[in-house]
Design a protein around this motif. Structure first.
Motif, PDB file in Angstrom:
ATOM      1  N   PHE A   8       0.808  -1.216   0.000  1.00  0.00           N
ATOM      2  CA  PHE A   8       0.000   0.000   0.000  1.00  0.00           C
ATOM      3  C   PHE A   8       0.847   1.275   0.000  1.00  0.00           C
ATOM      4  O   PHE A   8       0.777   2.090  -0.914  1.00  0.00           O
ATOM      5  N   GLY A   9       1.652   1.435   1.024  1.00  0.00           N
ATOM      6  CA  GLY A   9       2.453   2.650   1.152  1.00  0.00           C
ATOM      7  C   GLY A   9       3.480   2.799   0.053  1.00  0.00           C
ATOM      8  O   GLY A   9       3.680   3.887  -0.495  1.00  0.00           O
ATOM      9  N   ASP A  10       4.149   1.690  -0.303  1.00  0.00           N
ATOM     10  CA  ASP A  10       5.182   1.737  -1.341  1.00  0.00           C
ATOM     11  C   ASP A  10       4.595   2.154  -2.686  1.00  0.00           C
ATOM     12  O   ASP A  10       5.194   2.942  -3.421  1.00  0.00           O
ATOM     13  N   GLY A  15       3.860   6.014  -6.855  1.00  0.00           N
ATOM     14  CA  GLY A  15       2.986   6.723  -7.785  1.00  0.00           C
ATOM     15  C   GLY A  15       3.179   8.225  -7.724  1.00  0.00           C
ATOM     16  O   GLY A  15       3.269   8.900  -8.762  1.00  0.00           O
ATOM     17  N   PHE A  16       3.271   8.763  -6.512  1.00  0.00           N
ATOM     18  CA  PHE A  16       3.489  10.206  -6.352  1.00  0.00           C
ATOM     19  C   PHE A  16       4.860  10.619  -6.890  1.00  0.00           C
ATOM     20  O   PHE A  16       5.000  11.670  -7.516  1.00  0.00           O
ATOM     21  N   LEU A 187      -1.697   3.291  -9.769  1.00  0.00           N
ATOM     22  CA  LEU A 187      -2.129   2.002 -10.299  1.00  0.00           C
ATOM     23  C   LEU A 187      -1.075   1.390 -11.221  1.00  0.00           C
ATOM     24  O   LEU A 187      -0.912   0.171 -11.262  1.00  0.00           O
ATOM     25  N   ALA A 188      -0.340   2.243 -11.959  1.00  0.00           N
ATOM     26  CA  ALA A 188       0.730   1.732 -12.833  1.00  0.00           C
ATOM     27  C   ALA A 188       1.848   1.105 -12.017  1.00  0.00           C
ATOM     28  O   ALA A 188       2.357   0.023 -12.362  1.00  0.00           O
ATOM     29  N   VAL A 189       2.235   1.764 -10.941  1.00  0.00           N
ATOM     30  CA  VAL A 189       3.272   1.217 -10.058  1.00  0.00           C
ATOM     31  C   VAL A 189       2.815  -0.118  -9.471  1.00  0.00           C
ATOM     32  O   VAL A 189       3.573  -1.098  -9.436  1.00  0.00           O
ATOM     33  N   ALA A 190       1.566  -0.185  -9.024  1.00  0.00           N
ATOM     34  CA  ALA A 190       1.010  -1.413  -8.486  1.00  0.00           C
ATOM     35  C   ALA A 190       0.968  -2.508  -9.562  1.00  0.00           C
ATOM     36  O   ALA A 190       1.375  -3.647  -9.328  1.00  0.00           O
ATOM     37  N   TYR A 191       0.509  -2.138 -10.751  1.00  0.00           N
ATOM     38  CA  TYR A 191       0.412  -3.096 -11.854  1.00  0.00           C
ATOM     39  C   TYR A 191       1.770  -3.704 -12.183  1.00  0.00           C
ATOM     40  O   TYR A 191       1.918  -4.915 -12.293  1.00  0.00           O
ATOM     41  N   ARG A 192       2.770  -2.837 -12.349  1.00  0.00           N
ATOM     42  CA  ARG A 192       4.091  -3.317 -12.753  1.00  0.00           C
ATOM     43  C   ARG A 192       4.673  -4.241 -11.683  1.00  0.00           C
ATOM     44  O   ARG A 192       5.299  -5.257 -11.995  1.00  0.00           O
ATOM     45  N   ASP A 193       4.458  -3.921 -10.420  1.00  0.00           N
ATOM     46  CA  ASP A 193       4.960  -4.754  -9.329  1.00  0.00           C
ATOM     47  C   ASP A 193       4.244  -6.100  -9.299  1.00  0.00           C
ATOM     48  O   ASP A 193       4.868  -7.160  -9.196  1.00  0.00           O
TER      49      ASP A 193
END
Length: 197
Positions: A8-10, A15-16, A187-193
Motif C-alpha cells: 500500500f504505502g510503497d 505513484g506520487f 495504479l501503474a506502479v502497483a500493476y508493474r509490481d
C-alpha cells in the motif's frame, strides 16, 4: 490464484514520485484525455485512457526516448478493446448502481460500495490491454482474479487512488487534469509490481 501482497504505502509513494518526476507530460496527457473524452461524450474515453495508461507505463519503465504527451494518441492502437472495456463495464456498473440505489434506506450506500468494488476488481484491466495486448474480457478476468485473491487491501488501494483521482472535480472539474494522472501513476506502479513478479 496466488495471494498477492499489497504494498500500500510503497505503491502510493512510488505513484506520487512518478507523477512529480513527469508532471508536465502527465498533465498535458490528461488534458488531451479529458478534452477529447468530454467533446465526444465519452465515446473516445476508452482509447484515450488506454493512451494515458501507455504513457504512464512507459514513463515508469524509463523508456527511451521518453514518451511525450502526444503519445497518448497511441491509445487508438487499442481502440476496440479499450472502447469495449470502458463501455461494457461502464454500462454494467451504471445499471447495477441504479438498481441498488433504488433500495430503501441503505441503497445509496450499497450503490457507492458496489462502484468502488467494481473499480477495484477492474483496476489492472486497461494496463493489461496496452501492456500485454490482451482483449478486454480476458484482461478483465485476469484483473478480477488477481484482486479477488486479496480483495480488501486492493479495495483500499483502489479507493484511495480513486478519491485522489476525483479530487480535482471539486474545482469546477478543471482540476481533474492534475489529479487523474496521480491515480494512474499509483495504479501503474502497483500493476508493474504485481505482474512482473
Amino acid at each position: 490464484m496466488n495471494r498477492v501482497q499489497v504494498k500500500f504505502g510503497d505503491w502510493i509513494e512510488g505513484g506520487f514520485n512518478l507523477y512529480k518526476a513527469n508532471f508536465g507530460t502527465l498533465v498535458l496527457s490528461a488534458i488531451f484525455v479529458v478534452v477529447i473524452g468530454t467533446v465526444t461524450a465519452g465515446i473516445l474515453a476508452g482509447p484515450m485512457l488506454a493512451g494515458l495508461a501507455l504513457v504512464t507505463l512507459q514513463l515508469l519503465d524509463g523508456k527511451e526516448p521518453q514518451p511525450e504527451a502526444g503519445k497518448v494518441f497511441k491509445g487508438f492502437d487499442y481502440f476496440l478493446q479499450s472502447f469495449l472495456f470502458v463501455v461494457v463495464w461502464g454500462i454494467g456498473i451504471l445499471i447495477v448502481s441504479i438498481i441498488l440505489g433504488g433500495i430503501p434506506v441503505l441503497g445509496q450506500l450499497a450503490s457507492i460500495a458496489f462502484v468502488y468494488a467494481a473499480q477495484a476488481f477492474l483496476m489492472f484491466g486497461m494496463f493489461l490491454i496496452v501492456d500485454r495486448q490482451m482483449d478486454w474480457l480476458p484482461a478483465s478476468i485476469e484483473s478480477i482474479d488477481i484482486v479477488k485473491a486479496n480483495f480488501w487491501p486492493f479495495f483500499g488501494l483502489s479507493t484511495v487512488a480513486g478519491i485522489i483521482g476525483s479530487l480535482g472535480a471539486i474545482a469546477c472539474g478543471i482540476g481533474v487534469v492534475f489529479t487523474i494522472p496521480i491515480q494512474g501513476c499509483i495504479l501503474a506502479v502497483a500493476y508493474r509490481d504485481v505482474f512482473s513478479s
